[in-house]
Design a protein around this motif. Structure first.
Motif, PDB file in Angstrom:
ATOM      1  N   LEU A  96      45.825  26.806  40.998  1.00  0.00           N
ATOM      2  CA  LEU A  96      44.462  26.726  41.556  1.00  0.00           C
ATOM      3  C   LEU A  96      44.014  25.278  41.714  1.00  0.00           C
ATOM      4  N   ALA A  97      44.297  24.456  40.717  1.00  0.00           N
ATOM      5  CA  ALA A  97      43.880  23.049  40.772  1.00  0.00           C
ATOM      6  C   ALA A  97      44.558  22.310  41.927  1.00  0.00           C
ATOM      7  N   ALA A  98      45.765  22.760  42.285  1.00  0.00           N
ATOM      8  CA  ALA A  98      46.491  22.126  43.397  1.00  0.00           C
ATOM      9  C   ALA A  98      46.068  22.711  44.743  1.00  0.00           C
ATOM     10  N   GLY A  99      45.254  23.747  44.723  1.00  0.00           N
ATOM     11  CA  GLY A  99      44.773  24.348  45.972  1.00  0.00           C
ATOM     12  C   GLY A  99      45.483  25.632  46.356  1.00  0.00           C
ATOM     13  N   ALA A 100      46.474  26.052  45.575  1.00  0.00           N
ATOM     14  CA  ALA A 100      47.216  27.281  45.889  1.00  0.00           C
ATOM     15  C   ALA A 100      46.493  28.496  45.329  1.00  0.00           C
ATOM     16  N   SER A 101      47.004  29.672  45.684  1.00  0.00           N
ATOM     17  CA  SER A 101      46.387  30.930  45.264  1.00  0.00           C
ATOM     18  C   SER A 101      47.393  31.720  44.419  1.00  0.00           C
ATOM     19  N   PRO A 102      47.226  31.708  43.092  1.00  0.00           N
ATOM     20  CA  PRO A 102      48.207  32.384  42.237  1.00  0.00           C
ATOM     21  C   PRO A 102      47.926  33.887  42.102  1.00  0.00           C
ATOM     22  N   ALA A 103      48.992  34.684  41.973  1.00  0.00           N
ATOM     23  CA  ALA A 103      48.848  36.112  41.676  1.00  0.00           C
ATOM     24  C   ALA A 103      49.956  36.492  40.698  1.00  0.00           C
ATOM     25  N   MET A 104      49.555  36.861  39.473  1.00  0.00           N
ATOM     26  CA  MET A 104      50.530  37.125  38.428  1.00  0.00           C
ATOM     27  C   MET A 104      50.865  38.631  38.428  1.00  0.00           C
ATOM     28  N   LEU A 105      51.469  39.091  39.495  1.00  0.00           N
ATOM     29  CA  LEU A 105      51.792  40.515  39.644  1.00  0.00           C
ATOM     30  C   LEU A 105      53.253  40.751  39.303  1.00  0.00           C
ATOM     31  N   HIS A 106      53.512  41.681  38.391  1.00  0.00           N
ATOM     32  CA  HIS A 106      54.909  41.891  38.023  1.00  0.00           C
ATOM     33  C   HIS A 106      55.335  43.354  37.967  1.00  0.00           C
ATOM     34  N   SER A 107      54.471  44.250  38.449  1.00  0.00           N
ATOM     35  CA  SER A 107      54.832  45.657  38.370  1.00  0.00           C
ATOM     36  C   SER A 107      55.819  46.044  39.479  1.00  0.00           C
ATOM     37  N   LEU A 108      56.884  46.716  39.050  1.00  0.00           N
ATOM     38  CA  LEU A 108      57.906  47.199  39.987  1.00  0.00           C
ATOM     39  C   LEU A 108      57.269  48.020  41.109  1.00  0.00           C
ATOM     40  N   GLN A 109      56.241  48.796  40.722  1.00  0.00           N
ATOM     41  CA  GLN A 109      55.635  49.726  41.678  1.00  0.00           C
ATOM     42  C   GLN A 109      54.908  49.032  42.824  1.00  0.00           C
ATOM     43  N   GLU A 110      54.409  47.816  42.600  1.00  0.00           N
ATOM     44  CA  GLU A 110      53.629  47.190  43.680  1.00  0.00           C
ATOM     45  C   GLU A 110      54.379  46.117  44.459  1.00  0.00           C
ATOM     46  N   ILE A 111      55.583  45.787  44.012  1.00  0.00           N
ATOM     47  CA  ILE A 111      56.349  44.752  44.710  1.00  0.00           C
ATOM     48  C   ILE A 111      56.611  45.104  46.190  1.00  0.00           C
ATOM     49  N   PRO A 112      56.987  46.353  46.517  1.00  0.00           N
ATOM     50  CA  PRO A 112      57.256  46.641  47.939  1.00  0.00           C
ATOM     51  C   PRO A 112      56.052  46.394  48.847  1.00  0.00           C
ATOM     52  N   ASP A 113      54.851  46.646  48.366  1.00  0.00           N
ATOM     53  CA  ASP A 113      53.647  46.401  49.179  1.00  0.00           C
ATOM     54  C   ASP A 113      53.249  44.941  49.182  1.00  0.00           C
ATOM     55  N   PHE A 114      53.338  44.321  48.000  1.00  0.00           N
ATOM     56  CA  PHE A 114      52.723  43.001  47.827  1.00  0.00           C
ATOM     57  C   PHE A 114      53.626  41.837  48.230  1.00  0.00           C
TER      58      PHE A 114
END
Ligand SMILES: Nc1ncnc2c1ncn2[C@@H]1O[C@H](COP(=O)(O)OP(=O)(O)OP(=O)(O)O)[C@@H](O)[C@H]1O
Ligand SMILES: Cc1ncsc1CCO
Ligand SMILES: [Mg+2]
Length: 274
Positions: A44-62
């Protein structure tokens, strides 16, 4: 020539930081529990947008919609590994770069084998400390003090070059001098302060910053890796004078990264060919 090279790297580093601020790349992080907060705040401080998503179920969509992926095995358990592998595969299929942090690769057979399997899934960059890169190169357990390095980064230059050649990845080794190689070229980034080693997850966080810089300049992954390491180090150099110890360095590091300006970057970025 020396000055010219330094100036070029300064301009390149500023371009990567500016582009990250402008485009705010979405960085998916599958990372250890220790690093989640600091890594997200670094991005965030560098200007990027982090998302700490690690569920197997949502990887295909995300994962197809991200700009880059950061995989860090710091608190690896067997049930996390399938999600890491799937995310890497989905990212590669979608043409999105991903970056591997092989935390404590030599600490156990389980970790080492997980790293070797992940390297086969074509990360764009591997960033570890000296002991981690040596363990990966030798494919052997041992020579590490848990997540901390028992080696200088410069002990692992030849290992990093061979690993880069064999895997087709950019390999970075952090330490007093951060080494970056594609197997042929080798540069050293001499920014940073020793007290960074007294804050947990600074290595993890700089790996995520590499992912952000590679996201905004994917065709120059070698340069983006070197500039991310340098910019993180420059932020630490600015922060150290305001700090009383590791806890306040951690806070000032985030503030300094957020506020880094053009002239400071040009003045301080110190990357040279080795
Ligand atoms: N002696 C040093 N002088 C200056 N900077 C350093 C020194 N050692 C490490 N660093 C910097 O500290 C950061 C973390 O590097 P380090 O090699 O400690 O990673 P790591 O062992 O993977 O850390 P962690 O596992 O805690 O995330 C990097 O930005 C690196 O450049
Ligand atoms: C301390 C620690 N243990 C597992 S991961 C991690 C964060 C730094 O690598
Ligand atoms: Mg580490």
């Amino acid at each position: 020539m020396e000055d010219e090279t330094k100036n070029n790297w300064g301009s390149t580093a500023w371009a990567h930081l500016s582009s990250t601020r402008q485009h705010s790349p979405l960085i998916q992080c599958i990372t250890n529990f220790v690093s989640m907060d600091f890594m997200a705040n670094t991005l965030l401080a560098a200007g990027a947008s982090p998302a700490m998503l690690h569920s197997l179920q949502e990887i295909p969509d995300f994962t197809p919609n991200i700009n880059a992926l950061c995989i860090n095995i710091g608190t690896l358990t067997a049930d996390w590994l399938p999600a890491m592998k799937m995310a890497a595969e989905v990212a590669v299929k979608a043409g999105k770069p991903w970056v591997l942090d092989p935390v404590a690769a030599g600490a156990s057979k389980f970790r080492l084998e997980a790293c070797i399997e992940l390297v086969k899934l074509k990360p764009c960059v591997i960033r570890g400390n000296g002991s981690e890169i040596l363990a990966l190169f030798r494919a052997s357990v041992g020579s590490t003090k848990g997540v901390d390095s028992m080696h200088d980064s410069t002990d692992a230059i030849e290992a990093a070059k061979s690993l880069a050649e064999a895997s087709g990845c950019i390999v970075a080794v952090s330490g007093a001098v951060d080494i970056v190689t594609d197997g042929k070229r080798v540069v050293g980034a001499r920014n940073g302060v020793a007290m960074l080693q007294k804050i947990t997850a600074t290595g993890c966080s700089v790996t995520a910053l590499i992912a952000a810089f590679v996201a905004v300049d994917p065709v120059h992954a070698f340069e983006a890796t070197a500039t991310a390491l340098s910019i993180f180090g420059v932020a630490a150099e600015m922060a150290i004078d305001l700090s009383k110890g590791p806890a306040s360095l951690r806070m000032h590091l985030i503030d300094s990264l957020y506020g880094l300006d053009h002239s400071t970057v040009l003045k301080r970025v110190n990357i040279t060919s080795l």
